[in-house]
Write a protein that holds these residues in place. Structure first.
Motif, PDB file in Angstrom:
ATOM      1  N   THR A   1      -0.148  22.429 -13.001  1.00 60.70           N
ATOM      2  CA  THR A   1       0.289  23.816 -12.929  1.00 60.70           C
ATOM      3  C   THR A   1       1.461  23.918 -11.974  1.00 60.70           C
ATOM      4  O   THR A   1       1.600  23.099 -11.059  1.00 60.70           O
ATOM      5  N   GLN A   2       2.301  24.895 -12.188  1.00 61.11           N
ATOM      6  CA  GLN A   2       3.511  25.010 -11.384  1.00 61.11           C
ATOM      7  C   GLN A   2       3.162  25.307  -9.930  1.00 61.11           C
ATOM      8  O   GLN A   2       2.333  26.168  -9.629  1.00 61.11           O
ATOM      9  N   SER A   3       3.798  24.577  -9.025  1.00 57.61           N
ATOM     10  CA  SER A   3       3.532  24.736  -7.596  1.00 57.61           C
ATOM     11  C   SER A   3       4.096  26.064  -7.103  1.00 57.61           C
ATOM     12  O   SER A   3       5.189  26.476  -7.513  1.00 57.61           O
ATOM     13  N   PRO A   4       3.360  26.749  -6.231  1.00 53.43           N
ATOM     14  CA  PRO A   4       3.860  28.035  -5.722  1.00 53.43           C
ATOM     15  C   PRO A   4       5.069  27.841  -4.821  1.00 53.43           C
ATOM     16  O   PRO A   4       5.192  26.833  -4.118  1.00 53.43           O
ATOM     17  N   GLU A   5       5.953  28.809  -4.834  1.00 52.05           N
ATOM     18  CA  GLU A   5       7.136  28.793  -3.988  1.00 52.05           C
ATOM     19  C   GLU A   5       6.970  29.800  -2.854  1.00 52.05           C
ATOM     20  O   GLU A   5       6.340  30.841  -3.016  1.00 52.05           O
ATOM     21  N   ILE A   6       7.555  29.461  -1.713  1.00 53.63           N
ATOM     22  CA  ILE A   6       7.498  30.361  -0.561  1.00 53.63           C
ATOM     23  C   ILE A   6       8.485  31.507  -0.774  1.00 53.63           C
ATOM     24  O   ILE A   6       9.691  31.294  -0.862  1.00 53.63           O
TER      25      ILE A   6
ATOM     26  N   GLU B   1       0.842  -1.191   0.000  1.00 54.56           N
ATOM     27  CA  GLU B   1       0.000   0.000   0.000  1.00 54.56           C
ATOM     28  C   GLU B   1       0.880   1.244   0.000  1.00 54.56           C
ATOM     29  O   GLU B   1       1.523   1.562   1.004  1.00 54.56           O
ATOM     30  N   LEU B   2       0.909   1.919  -1.123  1.00 55.39           N
ATOM     31  CA  LEU B   2       1.605   3.196  -1.245  1.00 55.39           C
ATOM     32  C   LEU B   2       0.561   4.294  -1.415  1.00 55.39           C
ATOM     33  O   LEU B   2      -0.329   4.183  -2.256  1.00 55.39           O
ATOM     34  N   THR B   3       0.676   5.332  -0.616  1.00 51.60           N
ATOM     35  CA  THR B   3      -0.288   6.426  -0.647  1.00 51.60           C
ATOM     36  C   THR B   3       0.374   7.676  -1.204  1.00 51.60           C
ATOM     37  O   THR B   3       1.475   8.048  -0.776  1.00 51.60           O
ATOM     38  N   PHE B   4      -0.315   8.315  -2.147  1.00 47.36           N
ATOM     39  CA  PHE B   4       0.182   9.572  -2.699  1.00 47.36           C
ATOM     40  C   PHE B   4      -0.039  10.687  -1.681  1.00 47.36           C
ATOM     41  O   PHE B   4      -1.163  10.921  -1.230  1.00 47.36           O
ATOM     42  N   GLY B   5       1.037  11.353  -1.316  1.00 43.03           N
ATOM     43  CA  GLY B   5       0.921  12.490  -0.425  1.00 43.03           C
ATOM     44  C   GLY B   5       0.718  13.793  -1.177  1.00 43.03           C
ATOM     45  O   GLY B   5      -0.187  14.572  -0.887  1.00 43.03           O
ATOM     46  N   ARG B   6       1.547  14.006  -2.185  1.00 42.01           N
ATOM     47  CA  ARG B   6       1.472  15.245  -2.953  1.00 42.01           C
ATOM     48  C   ARG B   6       2.192  15.052  -4.271  1.00 42.01           C
ATOM     49  O   ARG B   6       3.214  14.368  -4.338  1.00 42.01           O
ATOM     50  N   ILE B   7       1.636  15.637  -5.312  1.00 41.07           N
ATOM     51  CA  ILE B   7       2.286  15.674  -6.621  1.00 41.07           C
ATOM     52  C   ILE B   7       2.559  17.134  -6.940  1.00 41.07           C
ATOM     53  O   ILE B   7       1.625  17.922  -7.115  1.00 41.07           O
ATOM     54  N   ALA B   8       3.827  17.494  -6.981  1.00 44.15           N
ATOM     55  CA  ALA B   8       4.223  18.890  -7.163  1.00 44.15           C
ATOM     56  C   ALA B   8       4.888  19.070  -8.521  1.00 44.15           C
ATOM     57  O   ALA B   8       5.513  18.150  -9.061  1.00 44.15           O
ATOM     58  N   PHE B   9       4.733  20.276  -9.042  1.00 41.62           N
ATOM     59  CA  PHE B   9       5.376  20.672 -10.297  1.00 41.62           C
ATOM     60  C   PHE B   9       6.273  21.870  -9.990  1.00 41.62           C
ATOM     61  O   PHE B   9       5.892  23.024 -10.224  1.00 41.62           O
ATOM     62  N   PRO B  10       7.454  21.622  -9.429  1.00 40.27           N
ATOM     63  CA  PRO B  10       8.292  22.733  -8.956  1.00 40.27           C
ATOM     64  C   PRO B  10       8.826  23.621 -10.065  1.00 40.27           C
ATOM     65  O   PRO B  10       9.070  24.809  -9.845  1.00 40.27           O
TER      66      PRO B  10
ATOM     67  N   ILE C   1       8.549  16.747 -12.376  1.00 38.36           N
ATOM     68  CA  ILE C   1       7.434  16.361 -11.513  1.00 38.36           C
ATOM     69  C   ILE C   1       8.012  15.706 -10.271  1.00 38.36           C
ATOM     70  O   ILE C   1       8.908  14.858 -10.361  1.00 38.36           O
ATOM     71  N   ARG C   2       7.490  16.080  -9.117  1.00 37.69           N
ATOM     72  CA  ARG C   2       7.965  15.529  -7.847  1.00 37.69           C
ATOM     73  C   ARG C   2       6.776  14.882  -7.128  1.00 37.69           C
ATOM     74  O   ARG C   2       5.810  15.552  -6.780  1.00 37.69           O
ATOM     75  N   VAL C   3       6.865  13.564  -6.921  1.00 37.67           N
ATOM     76  CA  VAL C   3       5.779  12.791  -6.323  1.00 37.67           C
ATOM     77  C   VAL C   3       6.192  12.374  -4.914  1.00 37.67           C
ATOM     78  O   VAL C   3       7.215  11.706  -4.732  1.00 37.67           O
ATOM     79  N   HIS C   4       5.387  12.750  -3.924  1.00 33.17           N
ATOM     80  CA  HIS C   4       5.625  12.372  -2.530  1.00 33.17           C
ATOM     81  C   HIS C   4       4.688  11.218  -2.177  1.00 33.17           C
ATOM     82  O   HIS C   4       3.469  11.324  -2.356  1.00 33.17           O
ATOM     83  N   MET C   5       5.255  10.120  -1.649  1.00 30.33           N
ATOM     84  CA  MET C   5       4.465   8.940  -1.323  1.00 30.33           C
ATOM     85  C   MET C   5       4.852   8.406   0.052  1.00 30.33           C
ATOM     86  O   MET C   5       5.979   8.614   0.523  1.00 30.33           O
TER      87      MET C   5
END
Length: 201
Positions: free
Chosen positions: A127-132, A39-48, A53-57
């Motif tokens: 869409t591109q993920s916002p940066e701090i 069981e792998l769960t997607f946490g976040r898919i970011a487009f930095p 593409i950056r996939v957090h699992m």
């Protein structure tokens, strides 16, 4: 001393029987008979940035999972896994995929384990993920002031006015406030019942 030994002997025998039961009994047979639960769960898919593409699992299952392949829109794609392809229980990973994603287009990300189990997540709009940065910090700071500080300050400004009115007017304002809250509560319940009826039908 002999009495203590007599008391410990049953406990030692019980511990030994439990160890044998877990090792060779039904629990061990069941673990060997069934395939591992992955069981792998997607946490976040970011487009930095464009082209990445950056996939957090997170591995939320009881067994380790090994990431074998990554597919984007049913096509296998090169990728890197940080820190390791084998994900232990409750561990998290980051999958970086160099992919020329198009702003505004949908995207389907599929991760394939070493046993062939697939985990899929659809991105409705890429869409591109916002940066701090300084602008974001200032915006959220102002939002916090508007929501948390300004209403309290405006409410405190009413204290001198309330201190100068008679008790009858204070009772009136309190009654008006209670009536307004009751009206809002009844209206919210009516709306909830209406939505419940639509869902049920």
């Amino acid at each position: 001393m002999a009495l203590a030994a007599k008391g410990l002997l049953p406990l030692l025998l019980l511990a030994g029987l439990l160890a044998v039961f877990l090792r060779f009994g039904p629990v061990g047979v069941f673990r060997a008979s069934f395939p591992p639960i992955e069981e792998l769960t997607f946490g976040r898919i970011a487009f930095p940035q464009p082209g990445l593409i950056r996939v957090h699992m997170v591995n939320g299952g009881p067994e380790p999972v090994t990431v074998a392949q990554v597919m984007l829109d049913d096509a296998y794609w090169e990728h890197t896994v940080v820190p390791d392809r084998e994900v232990g229980r409750l561990d998290d990973i980051v999958i970086e995929i160099p992919y020329p994603w198009v702003d505004g287009d949908p995207l389907i990300v599929t991760v394939v384990s070493s046993t062939g189990v697939t985990f899929t997540q659809e991105v409705a709009v890429a869409t591109q993920s916002p940066e701090i940065n300084r602008s974001y910090v200032v915006t959220f700071a102002l939002l916090g002031v508007y929501v948390g500080v300004v209403p309290v300050f405006l409410g405190l400004l009413w204290l001198p006015f309330l201190a100068g009115v008679s008790q009858r007017w204070i009772d009136f304002f309190l009654s008006f406030t209670v009536g307004l809250l009751l009206f809002l509560g009844v209206d919210a319940l009516e709306g909830a019942f209406a939505l419940t009826g639509r869902v049920a039908s």
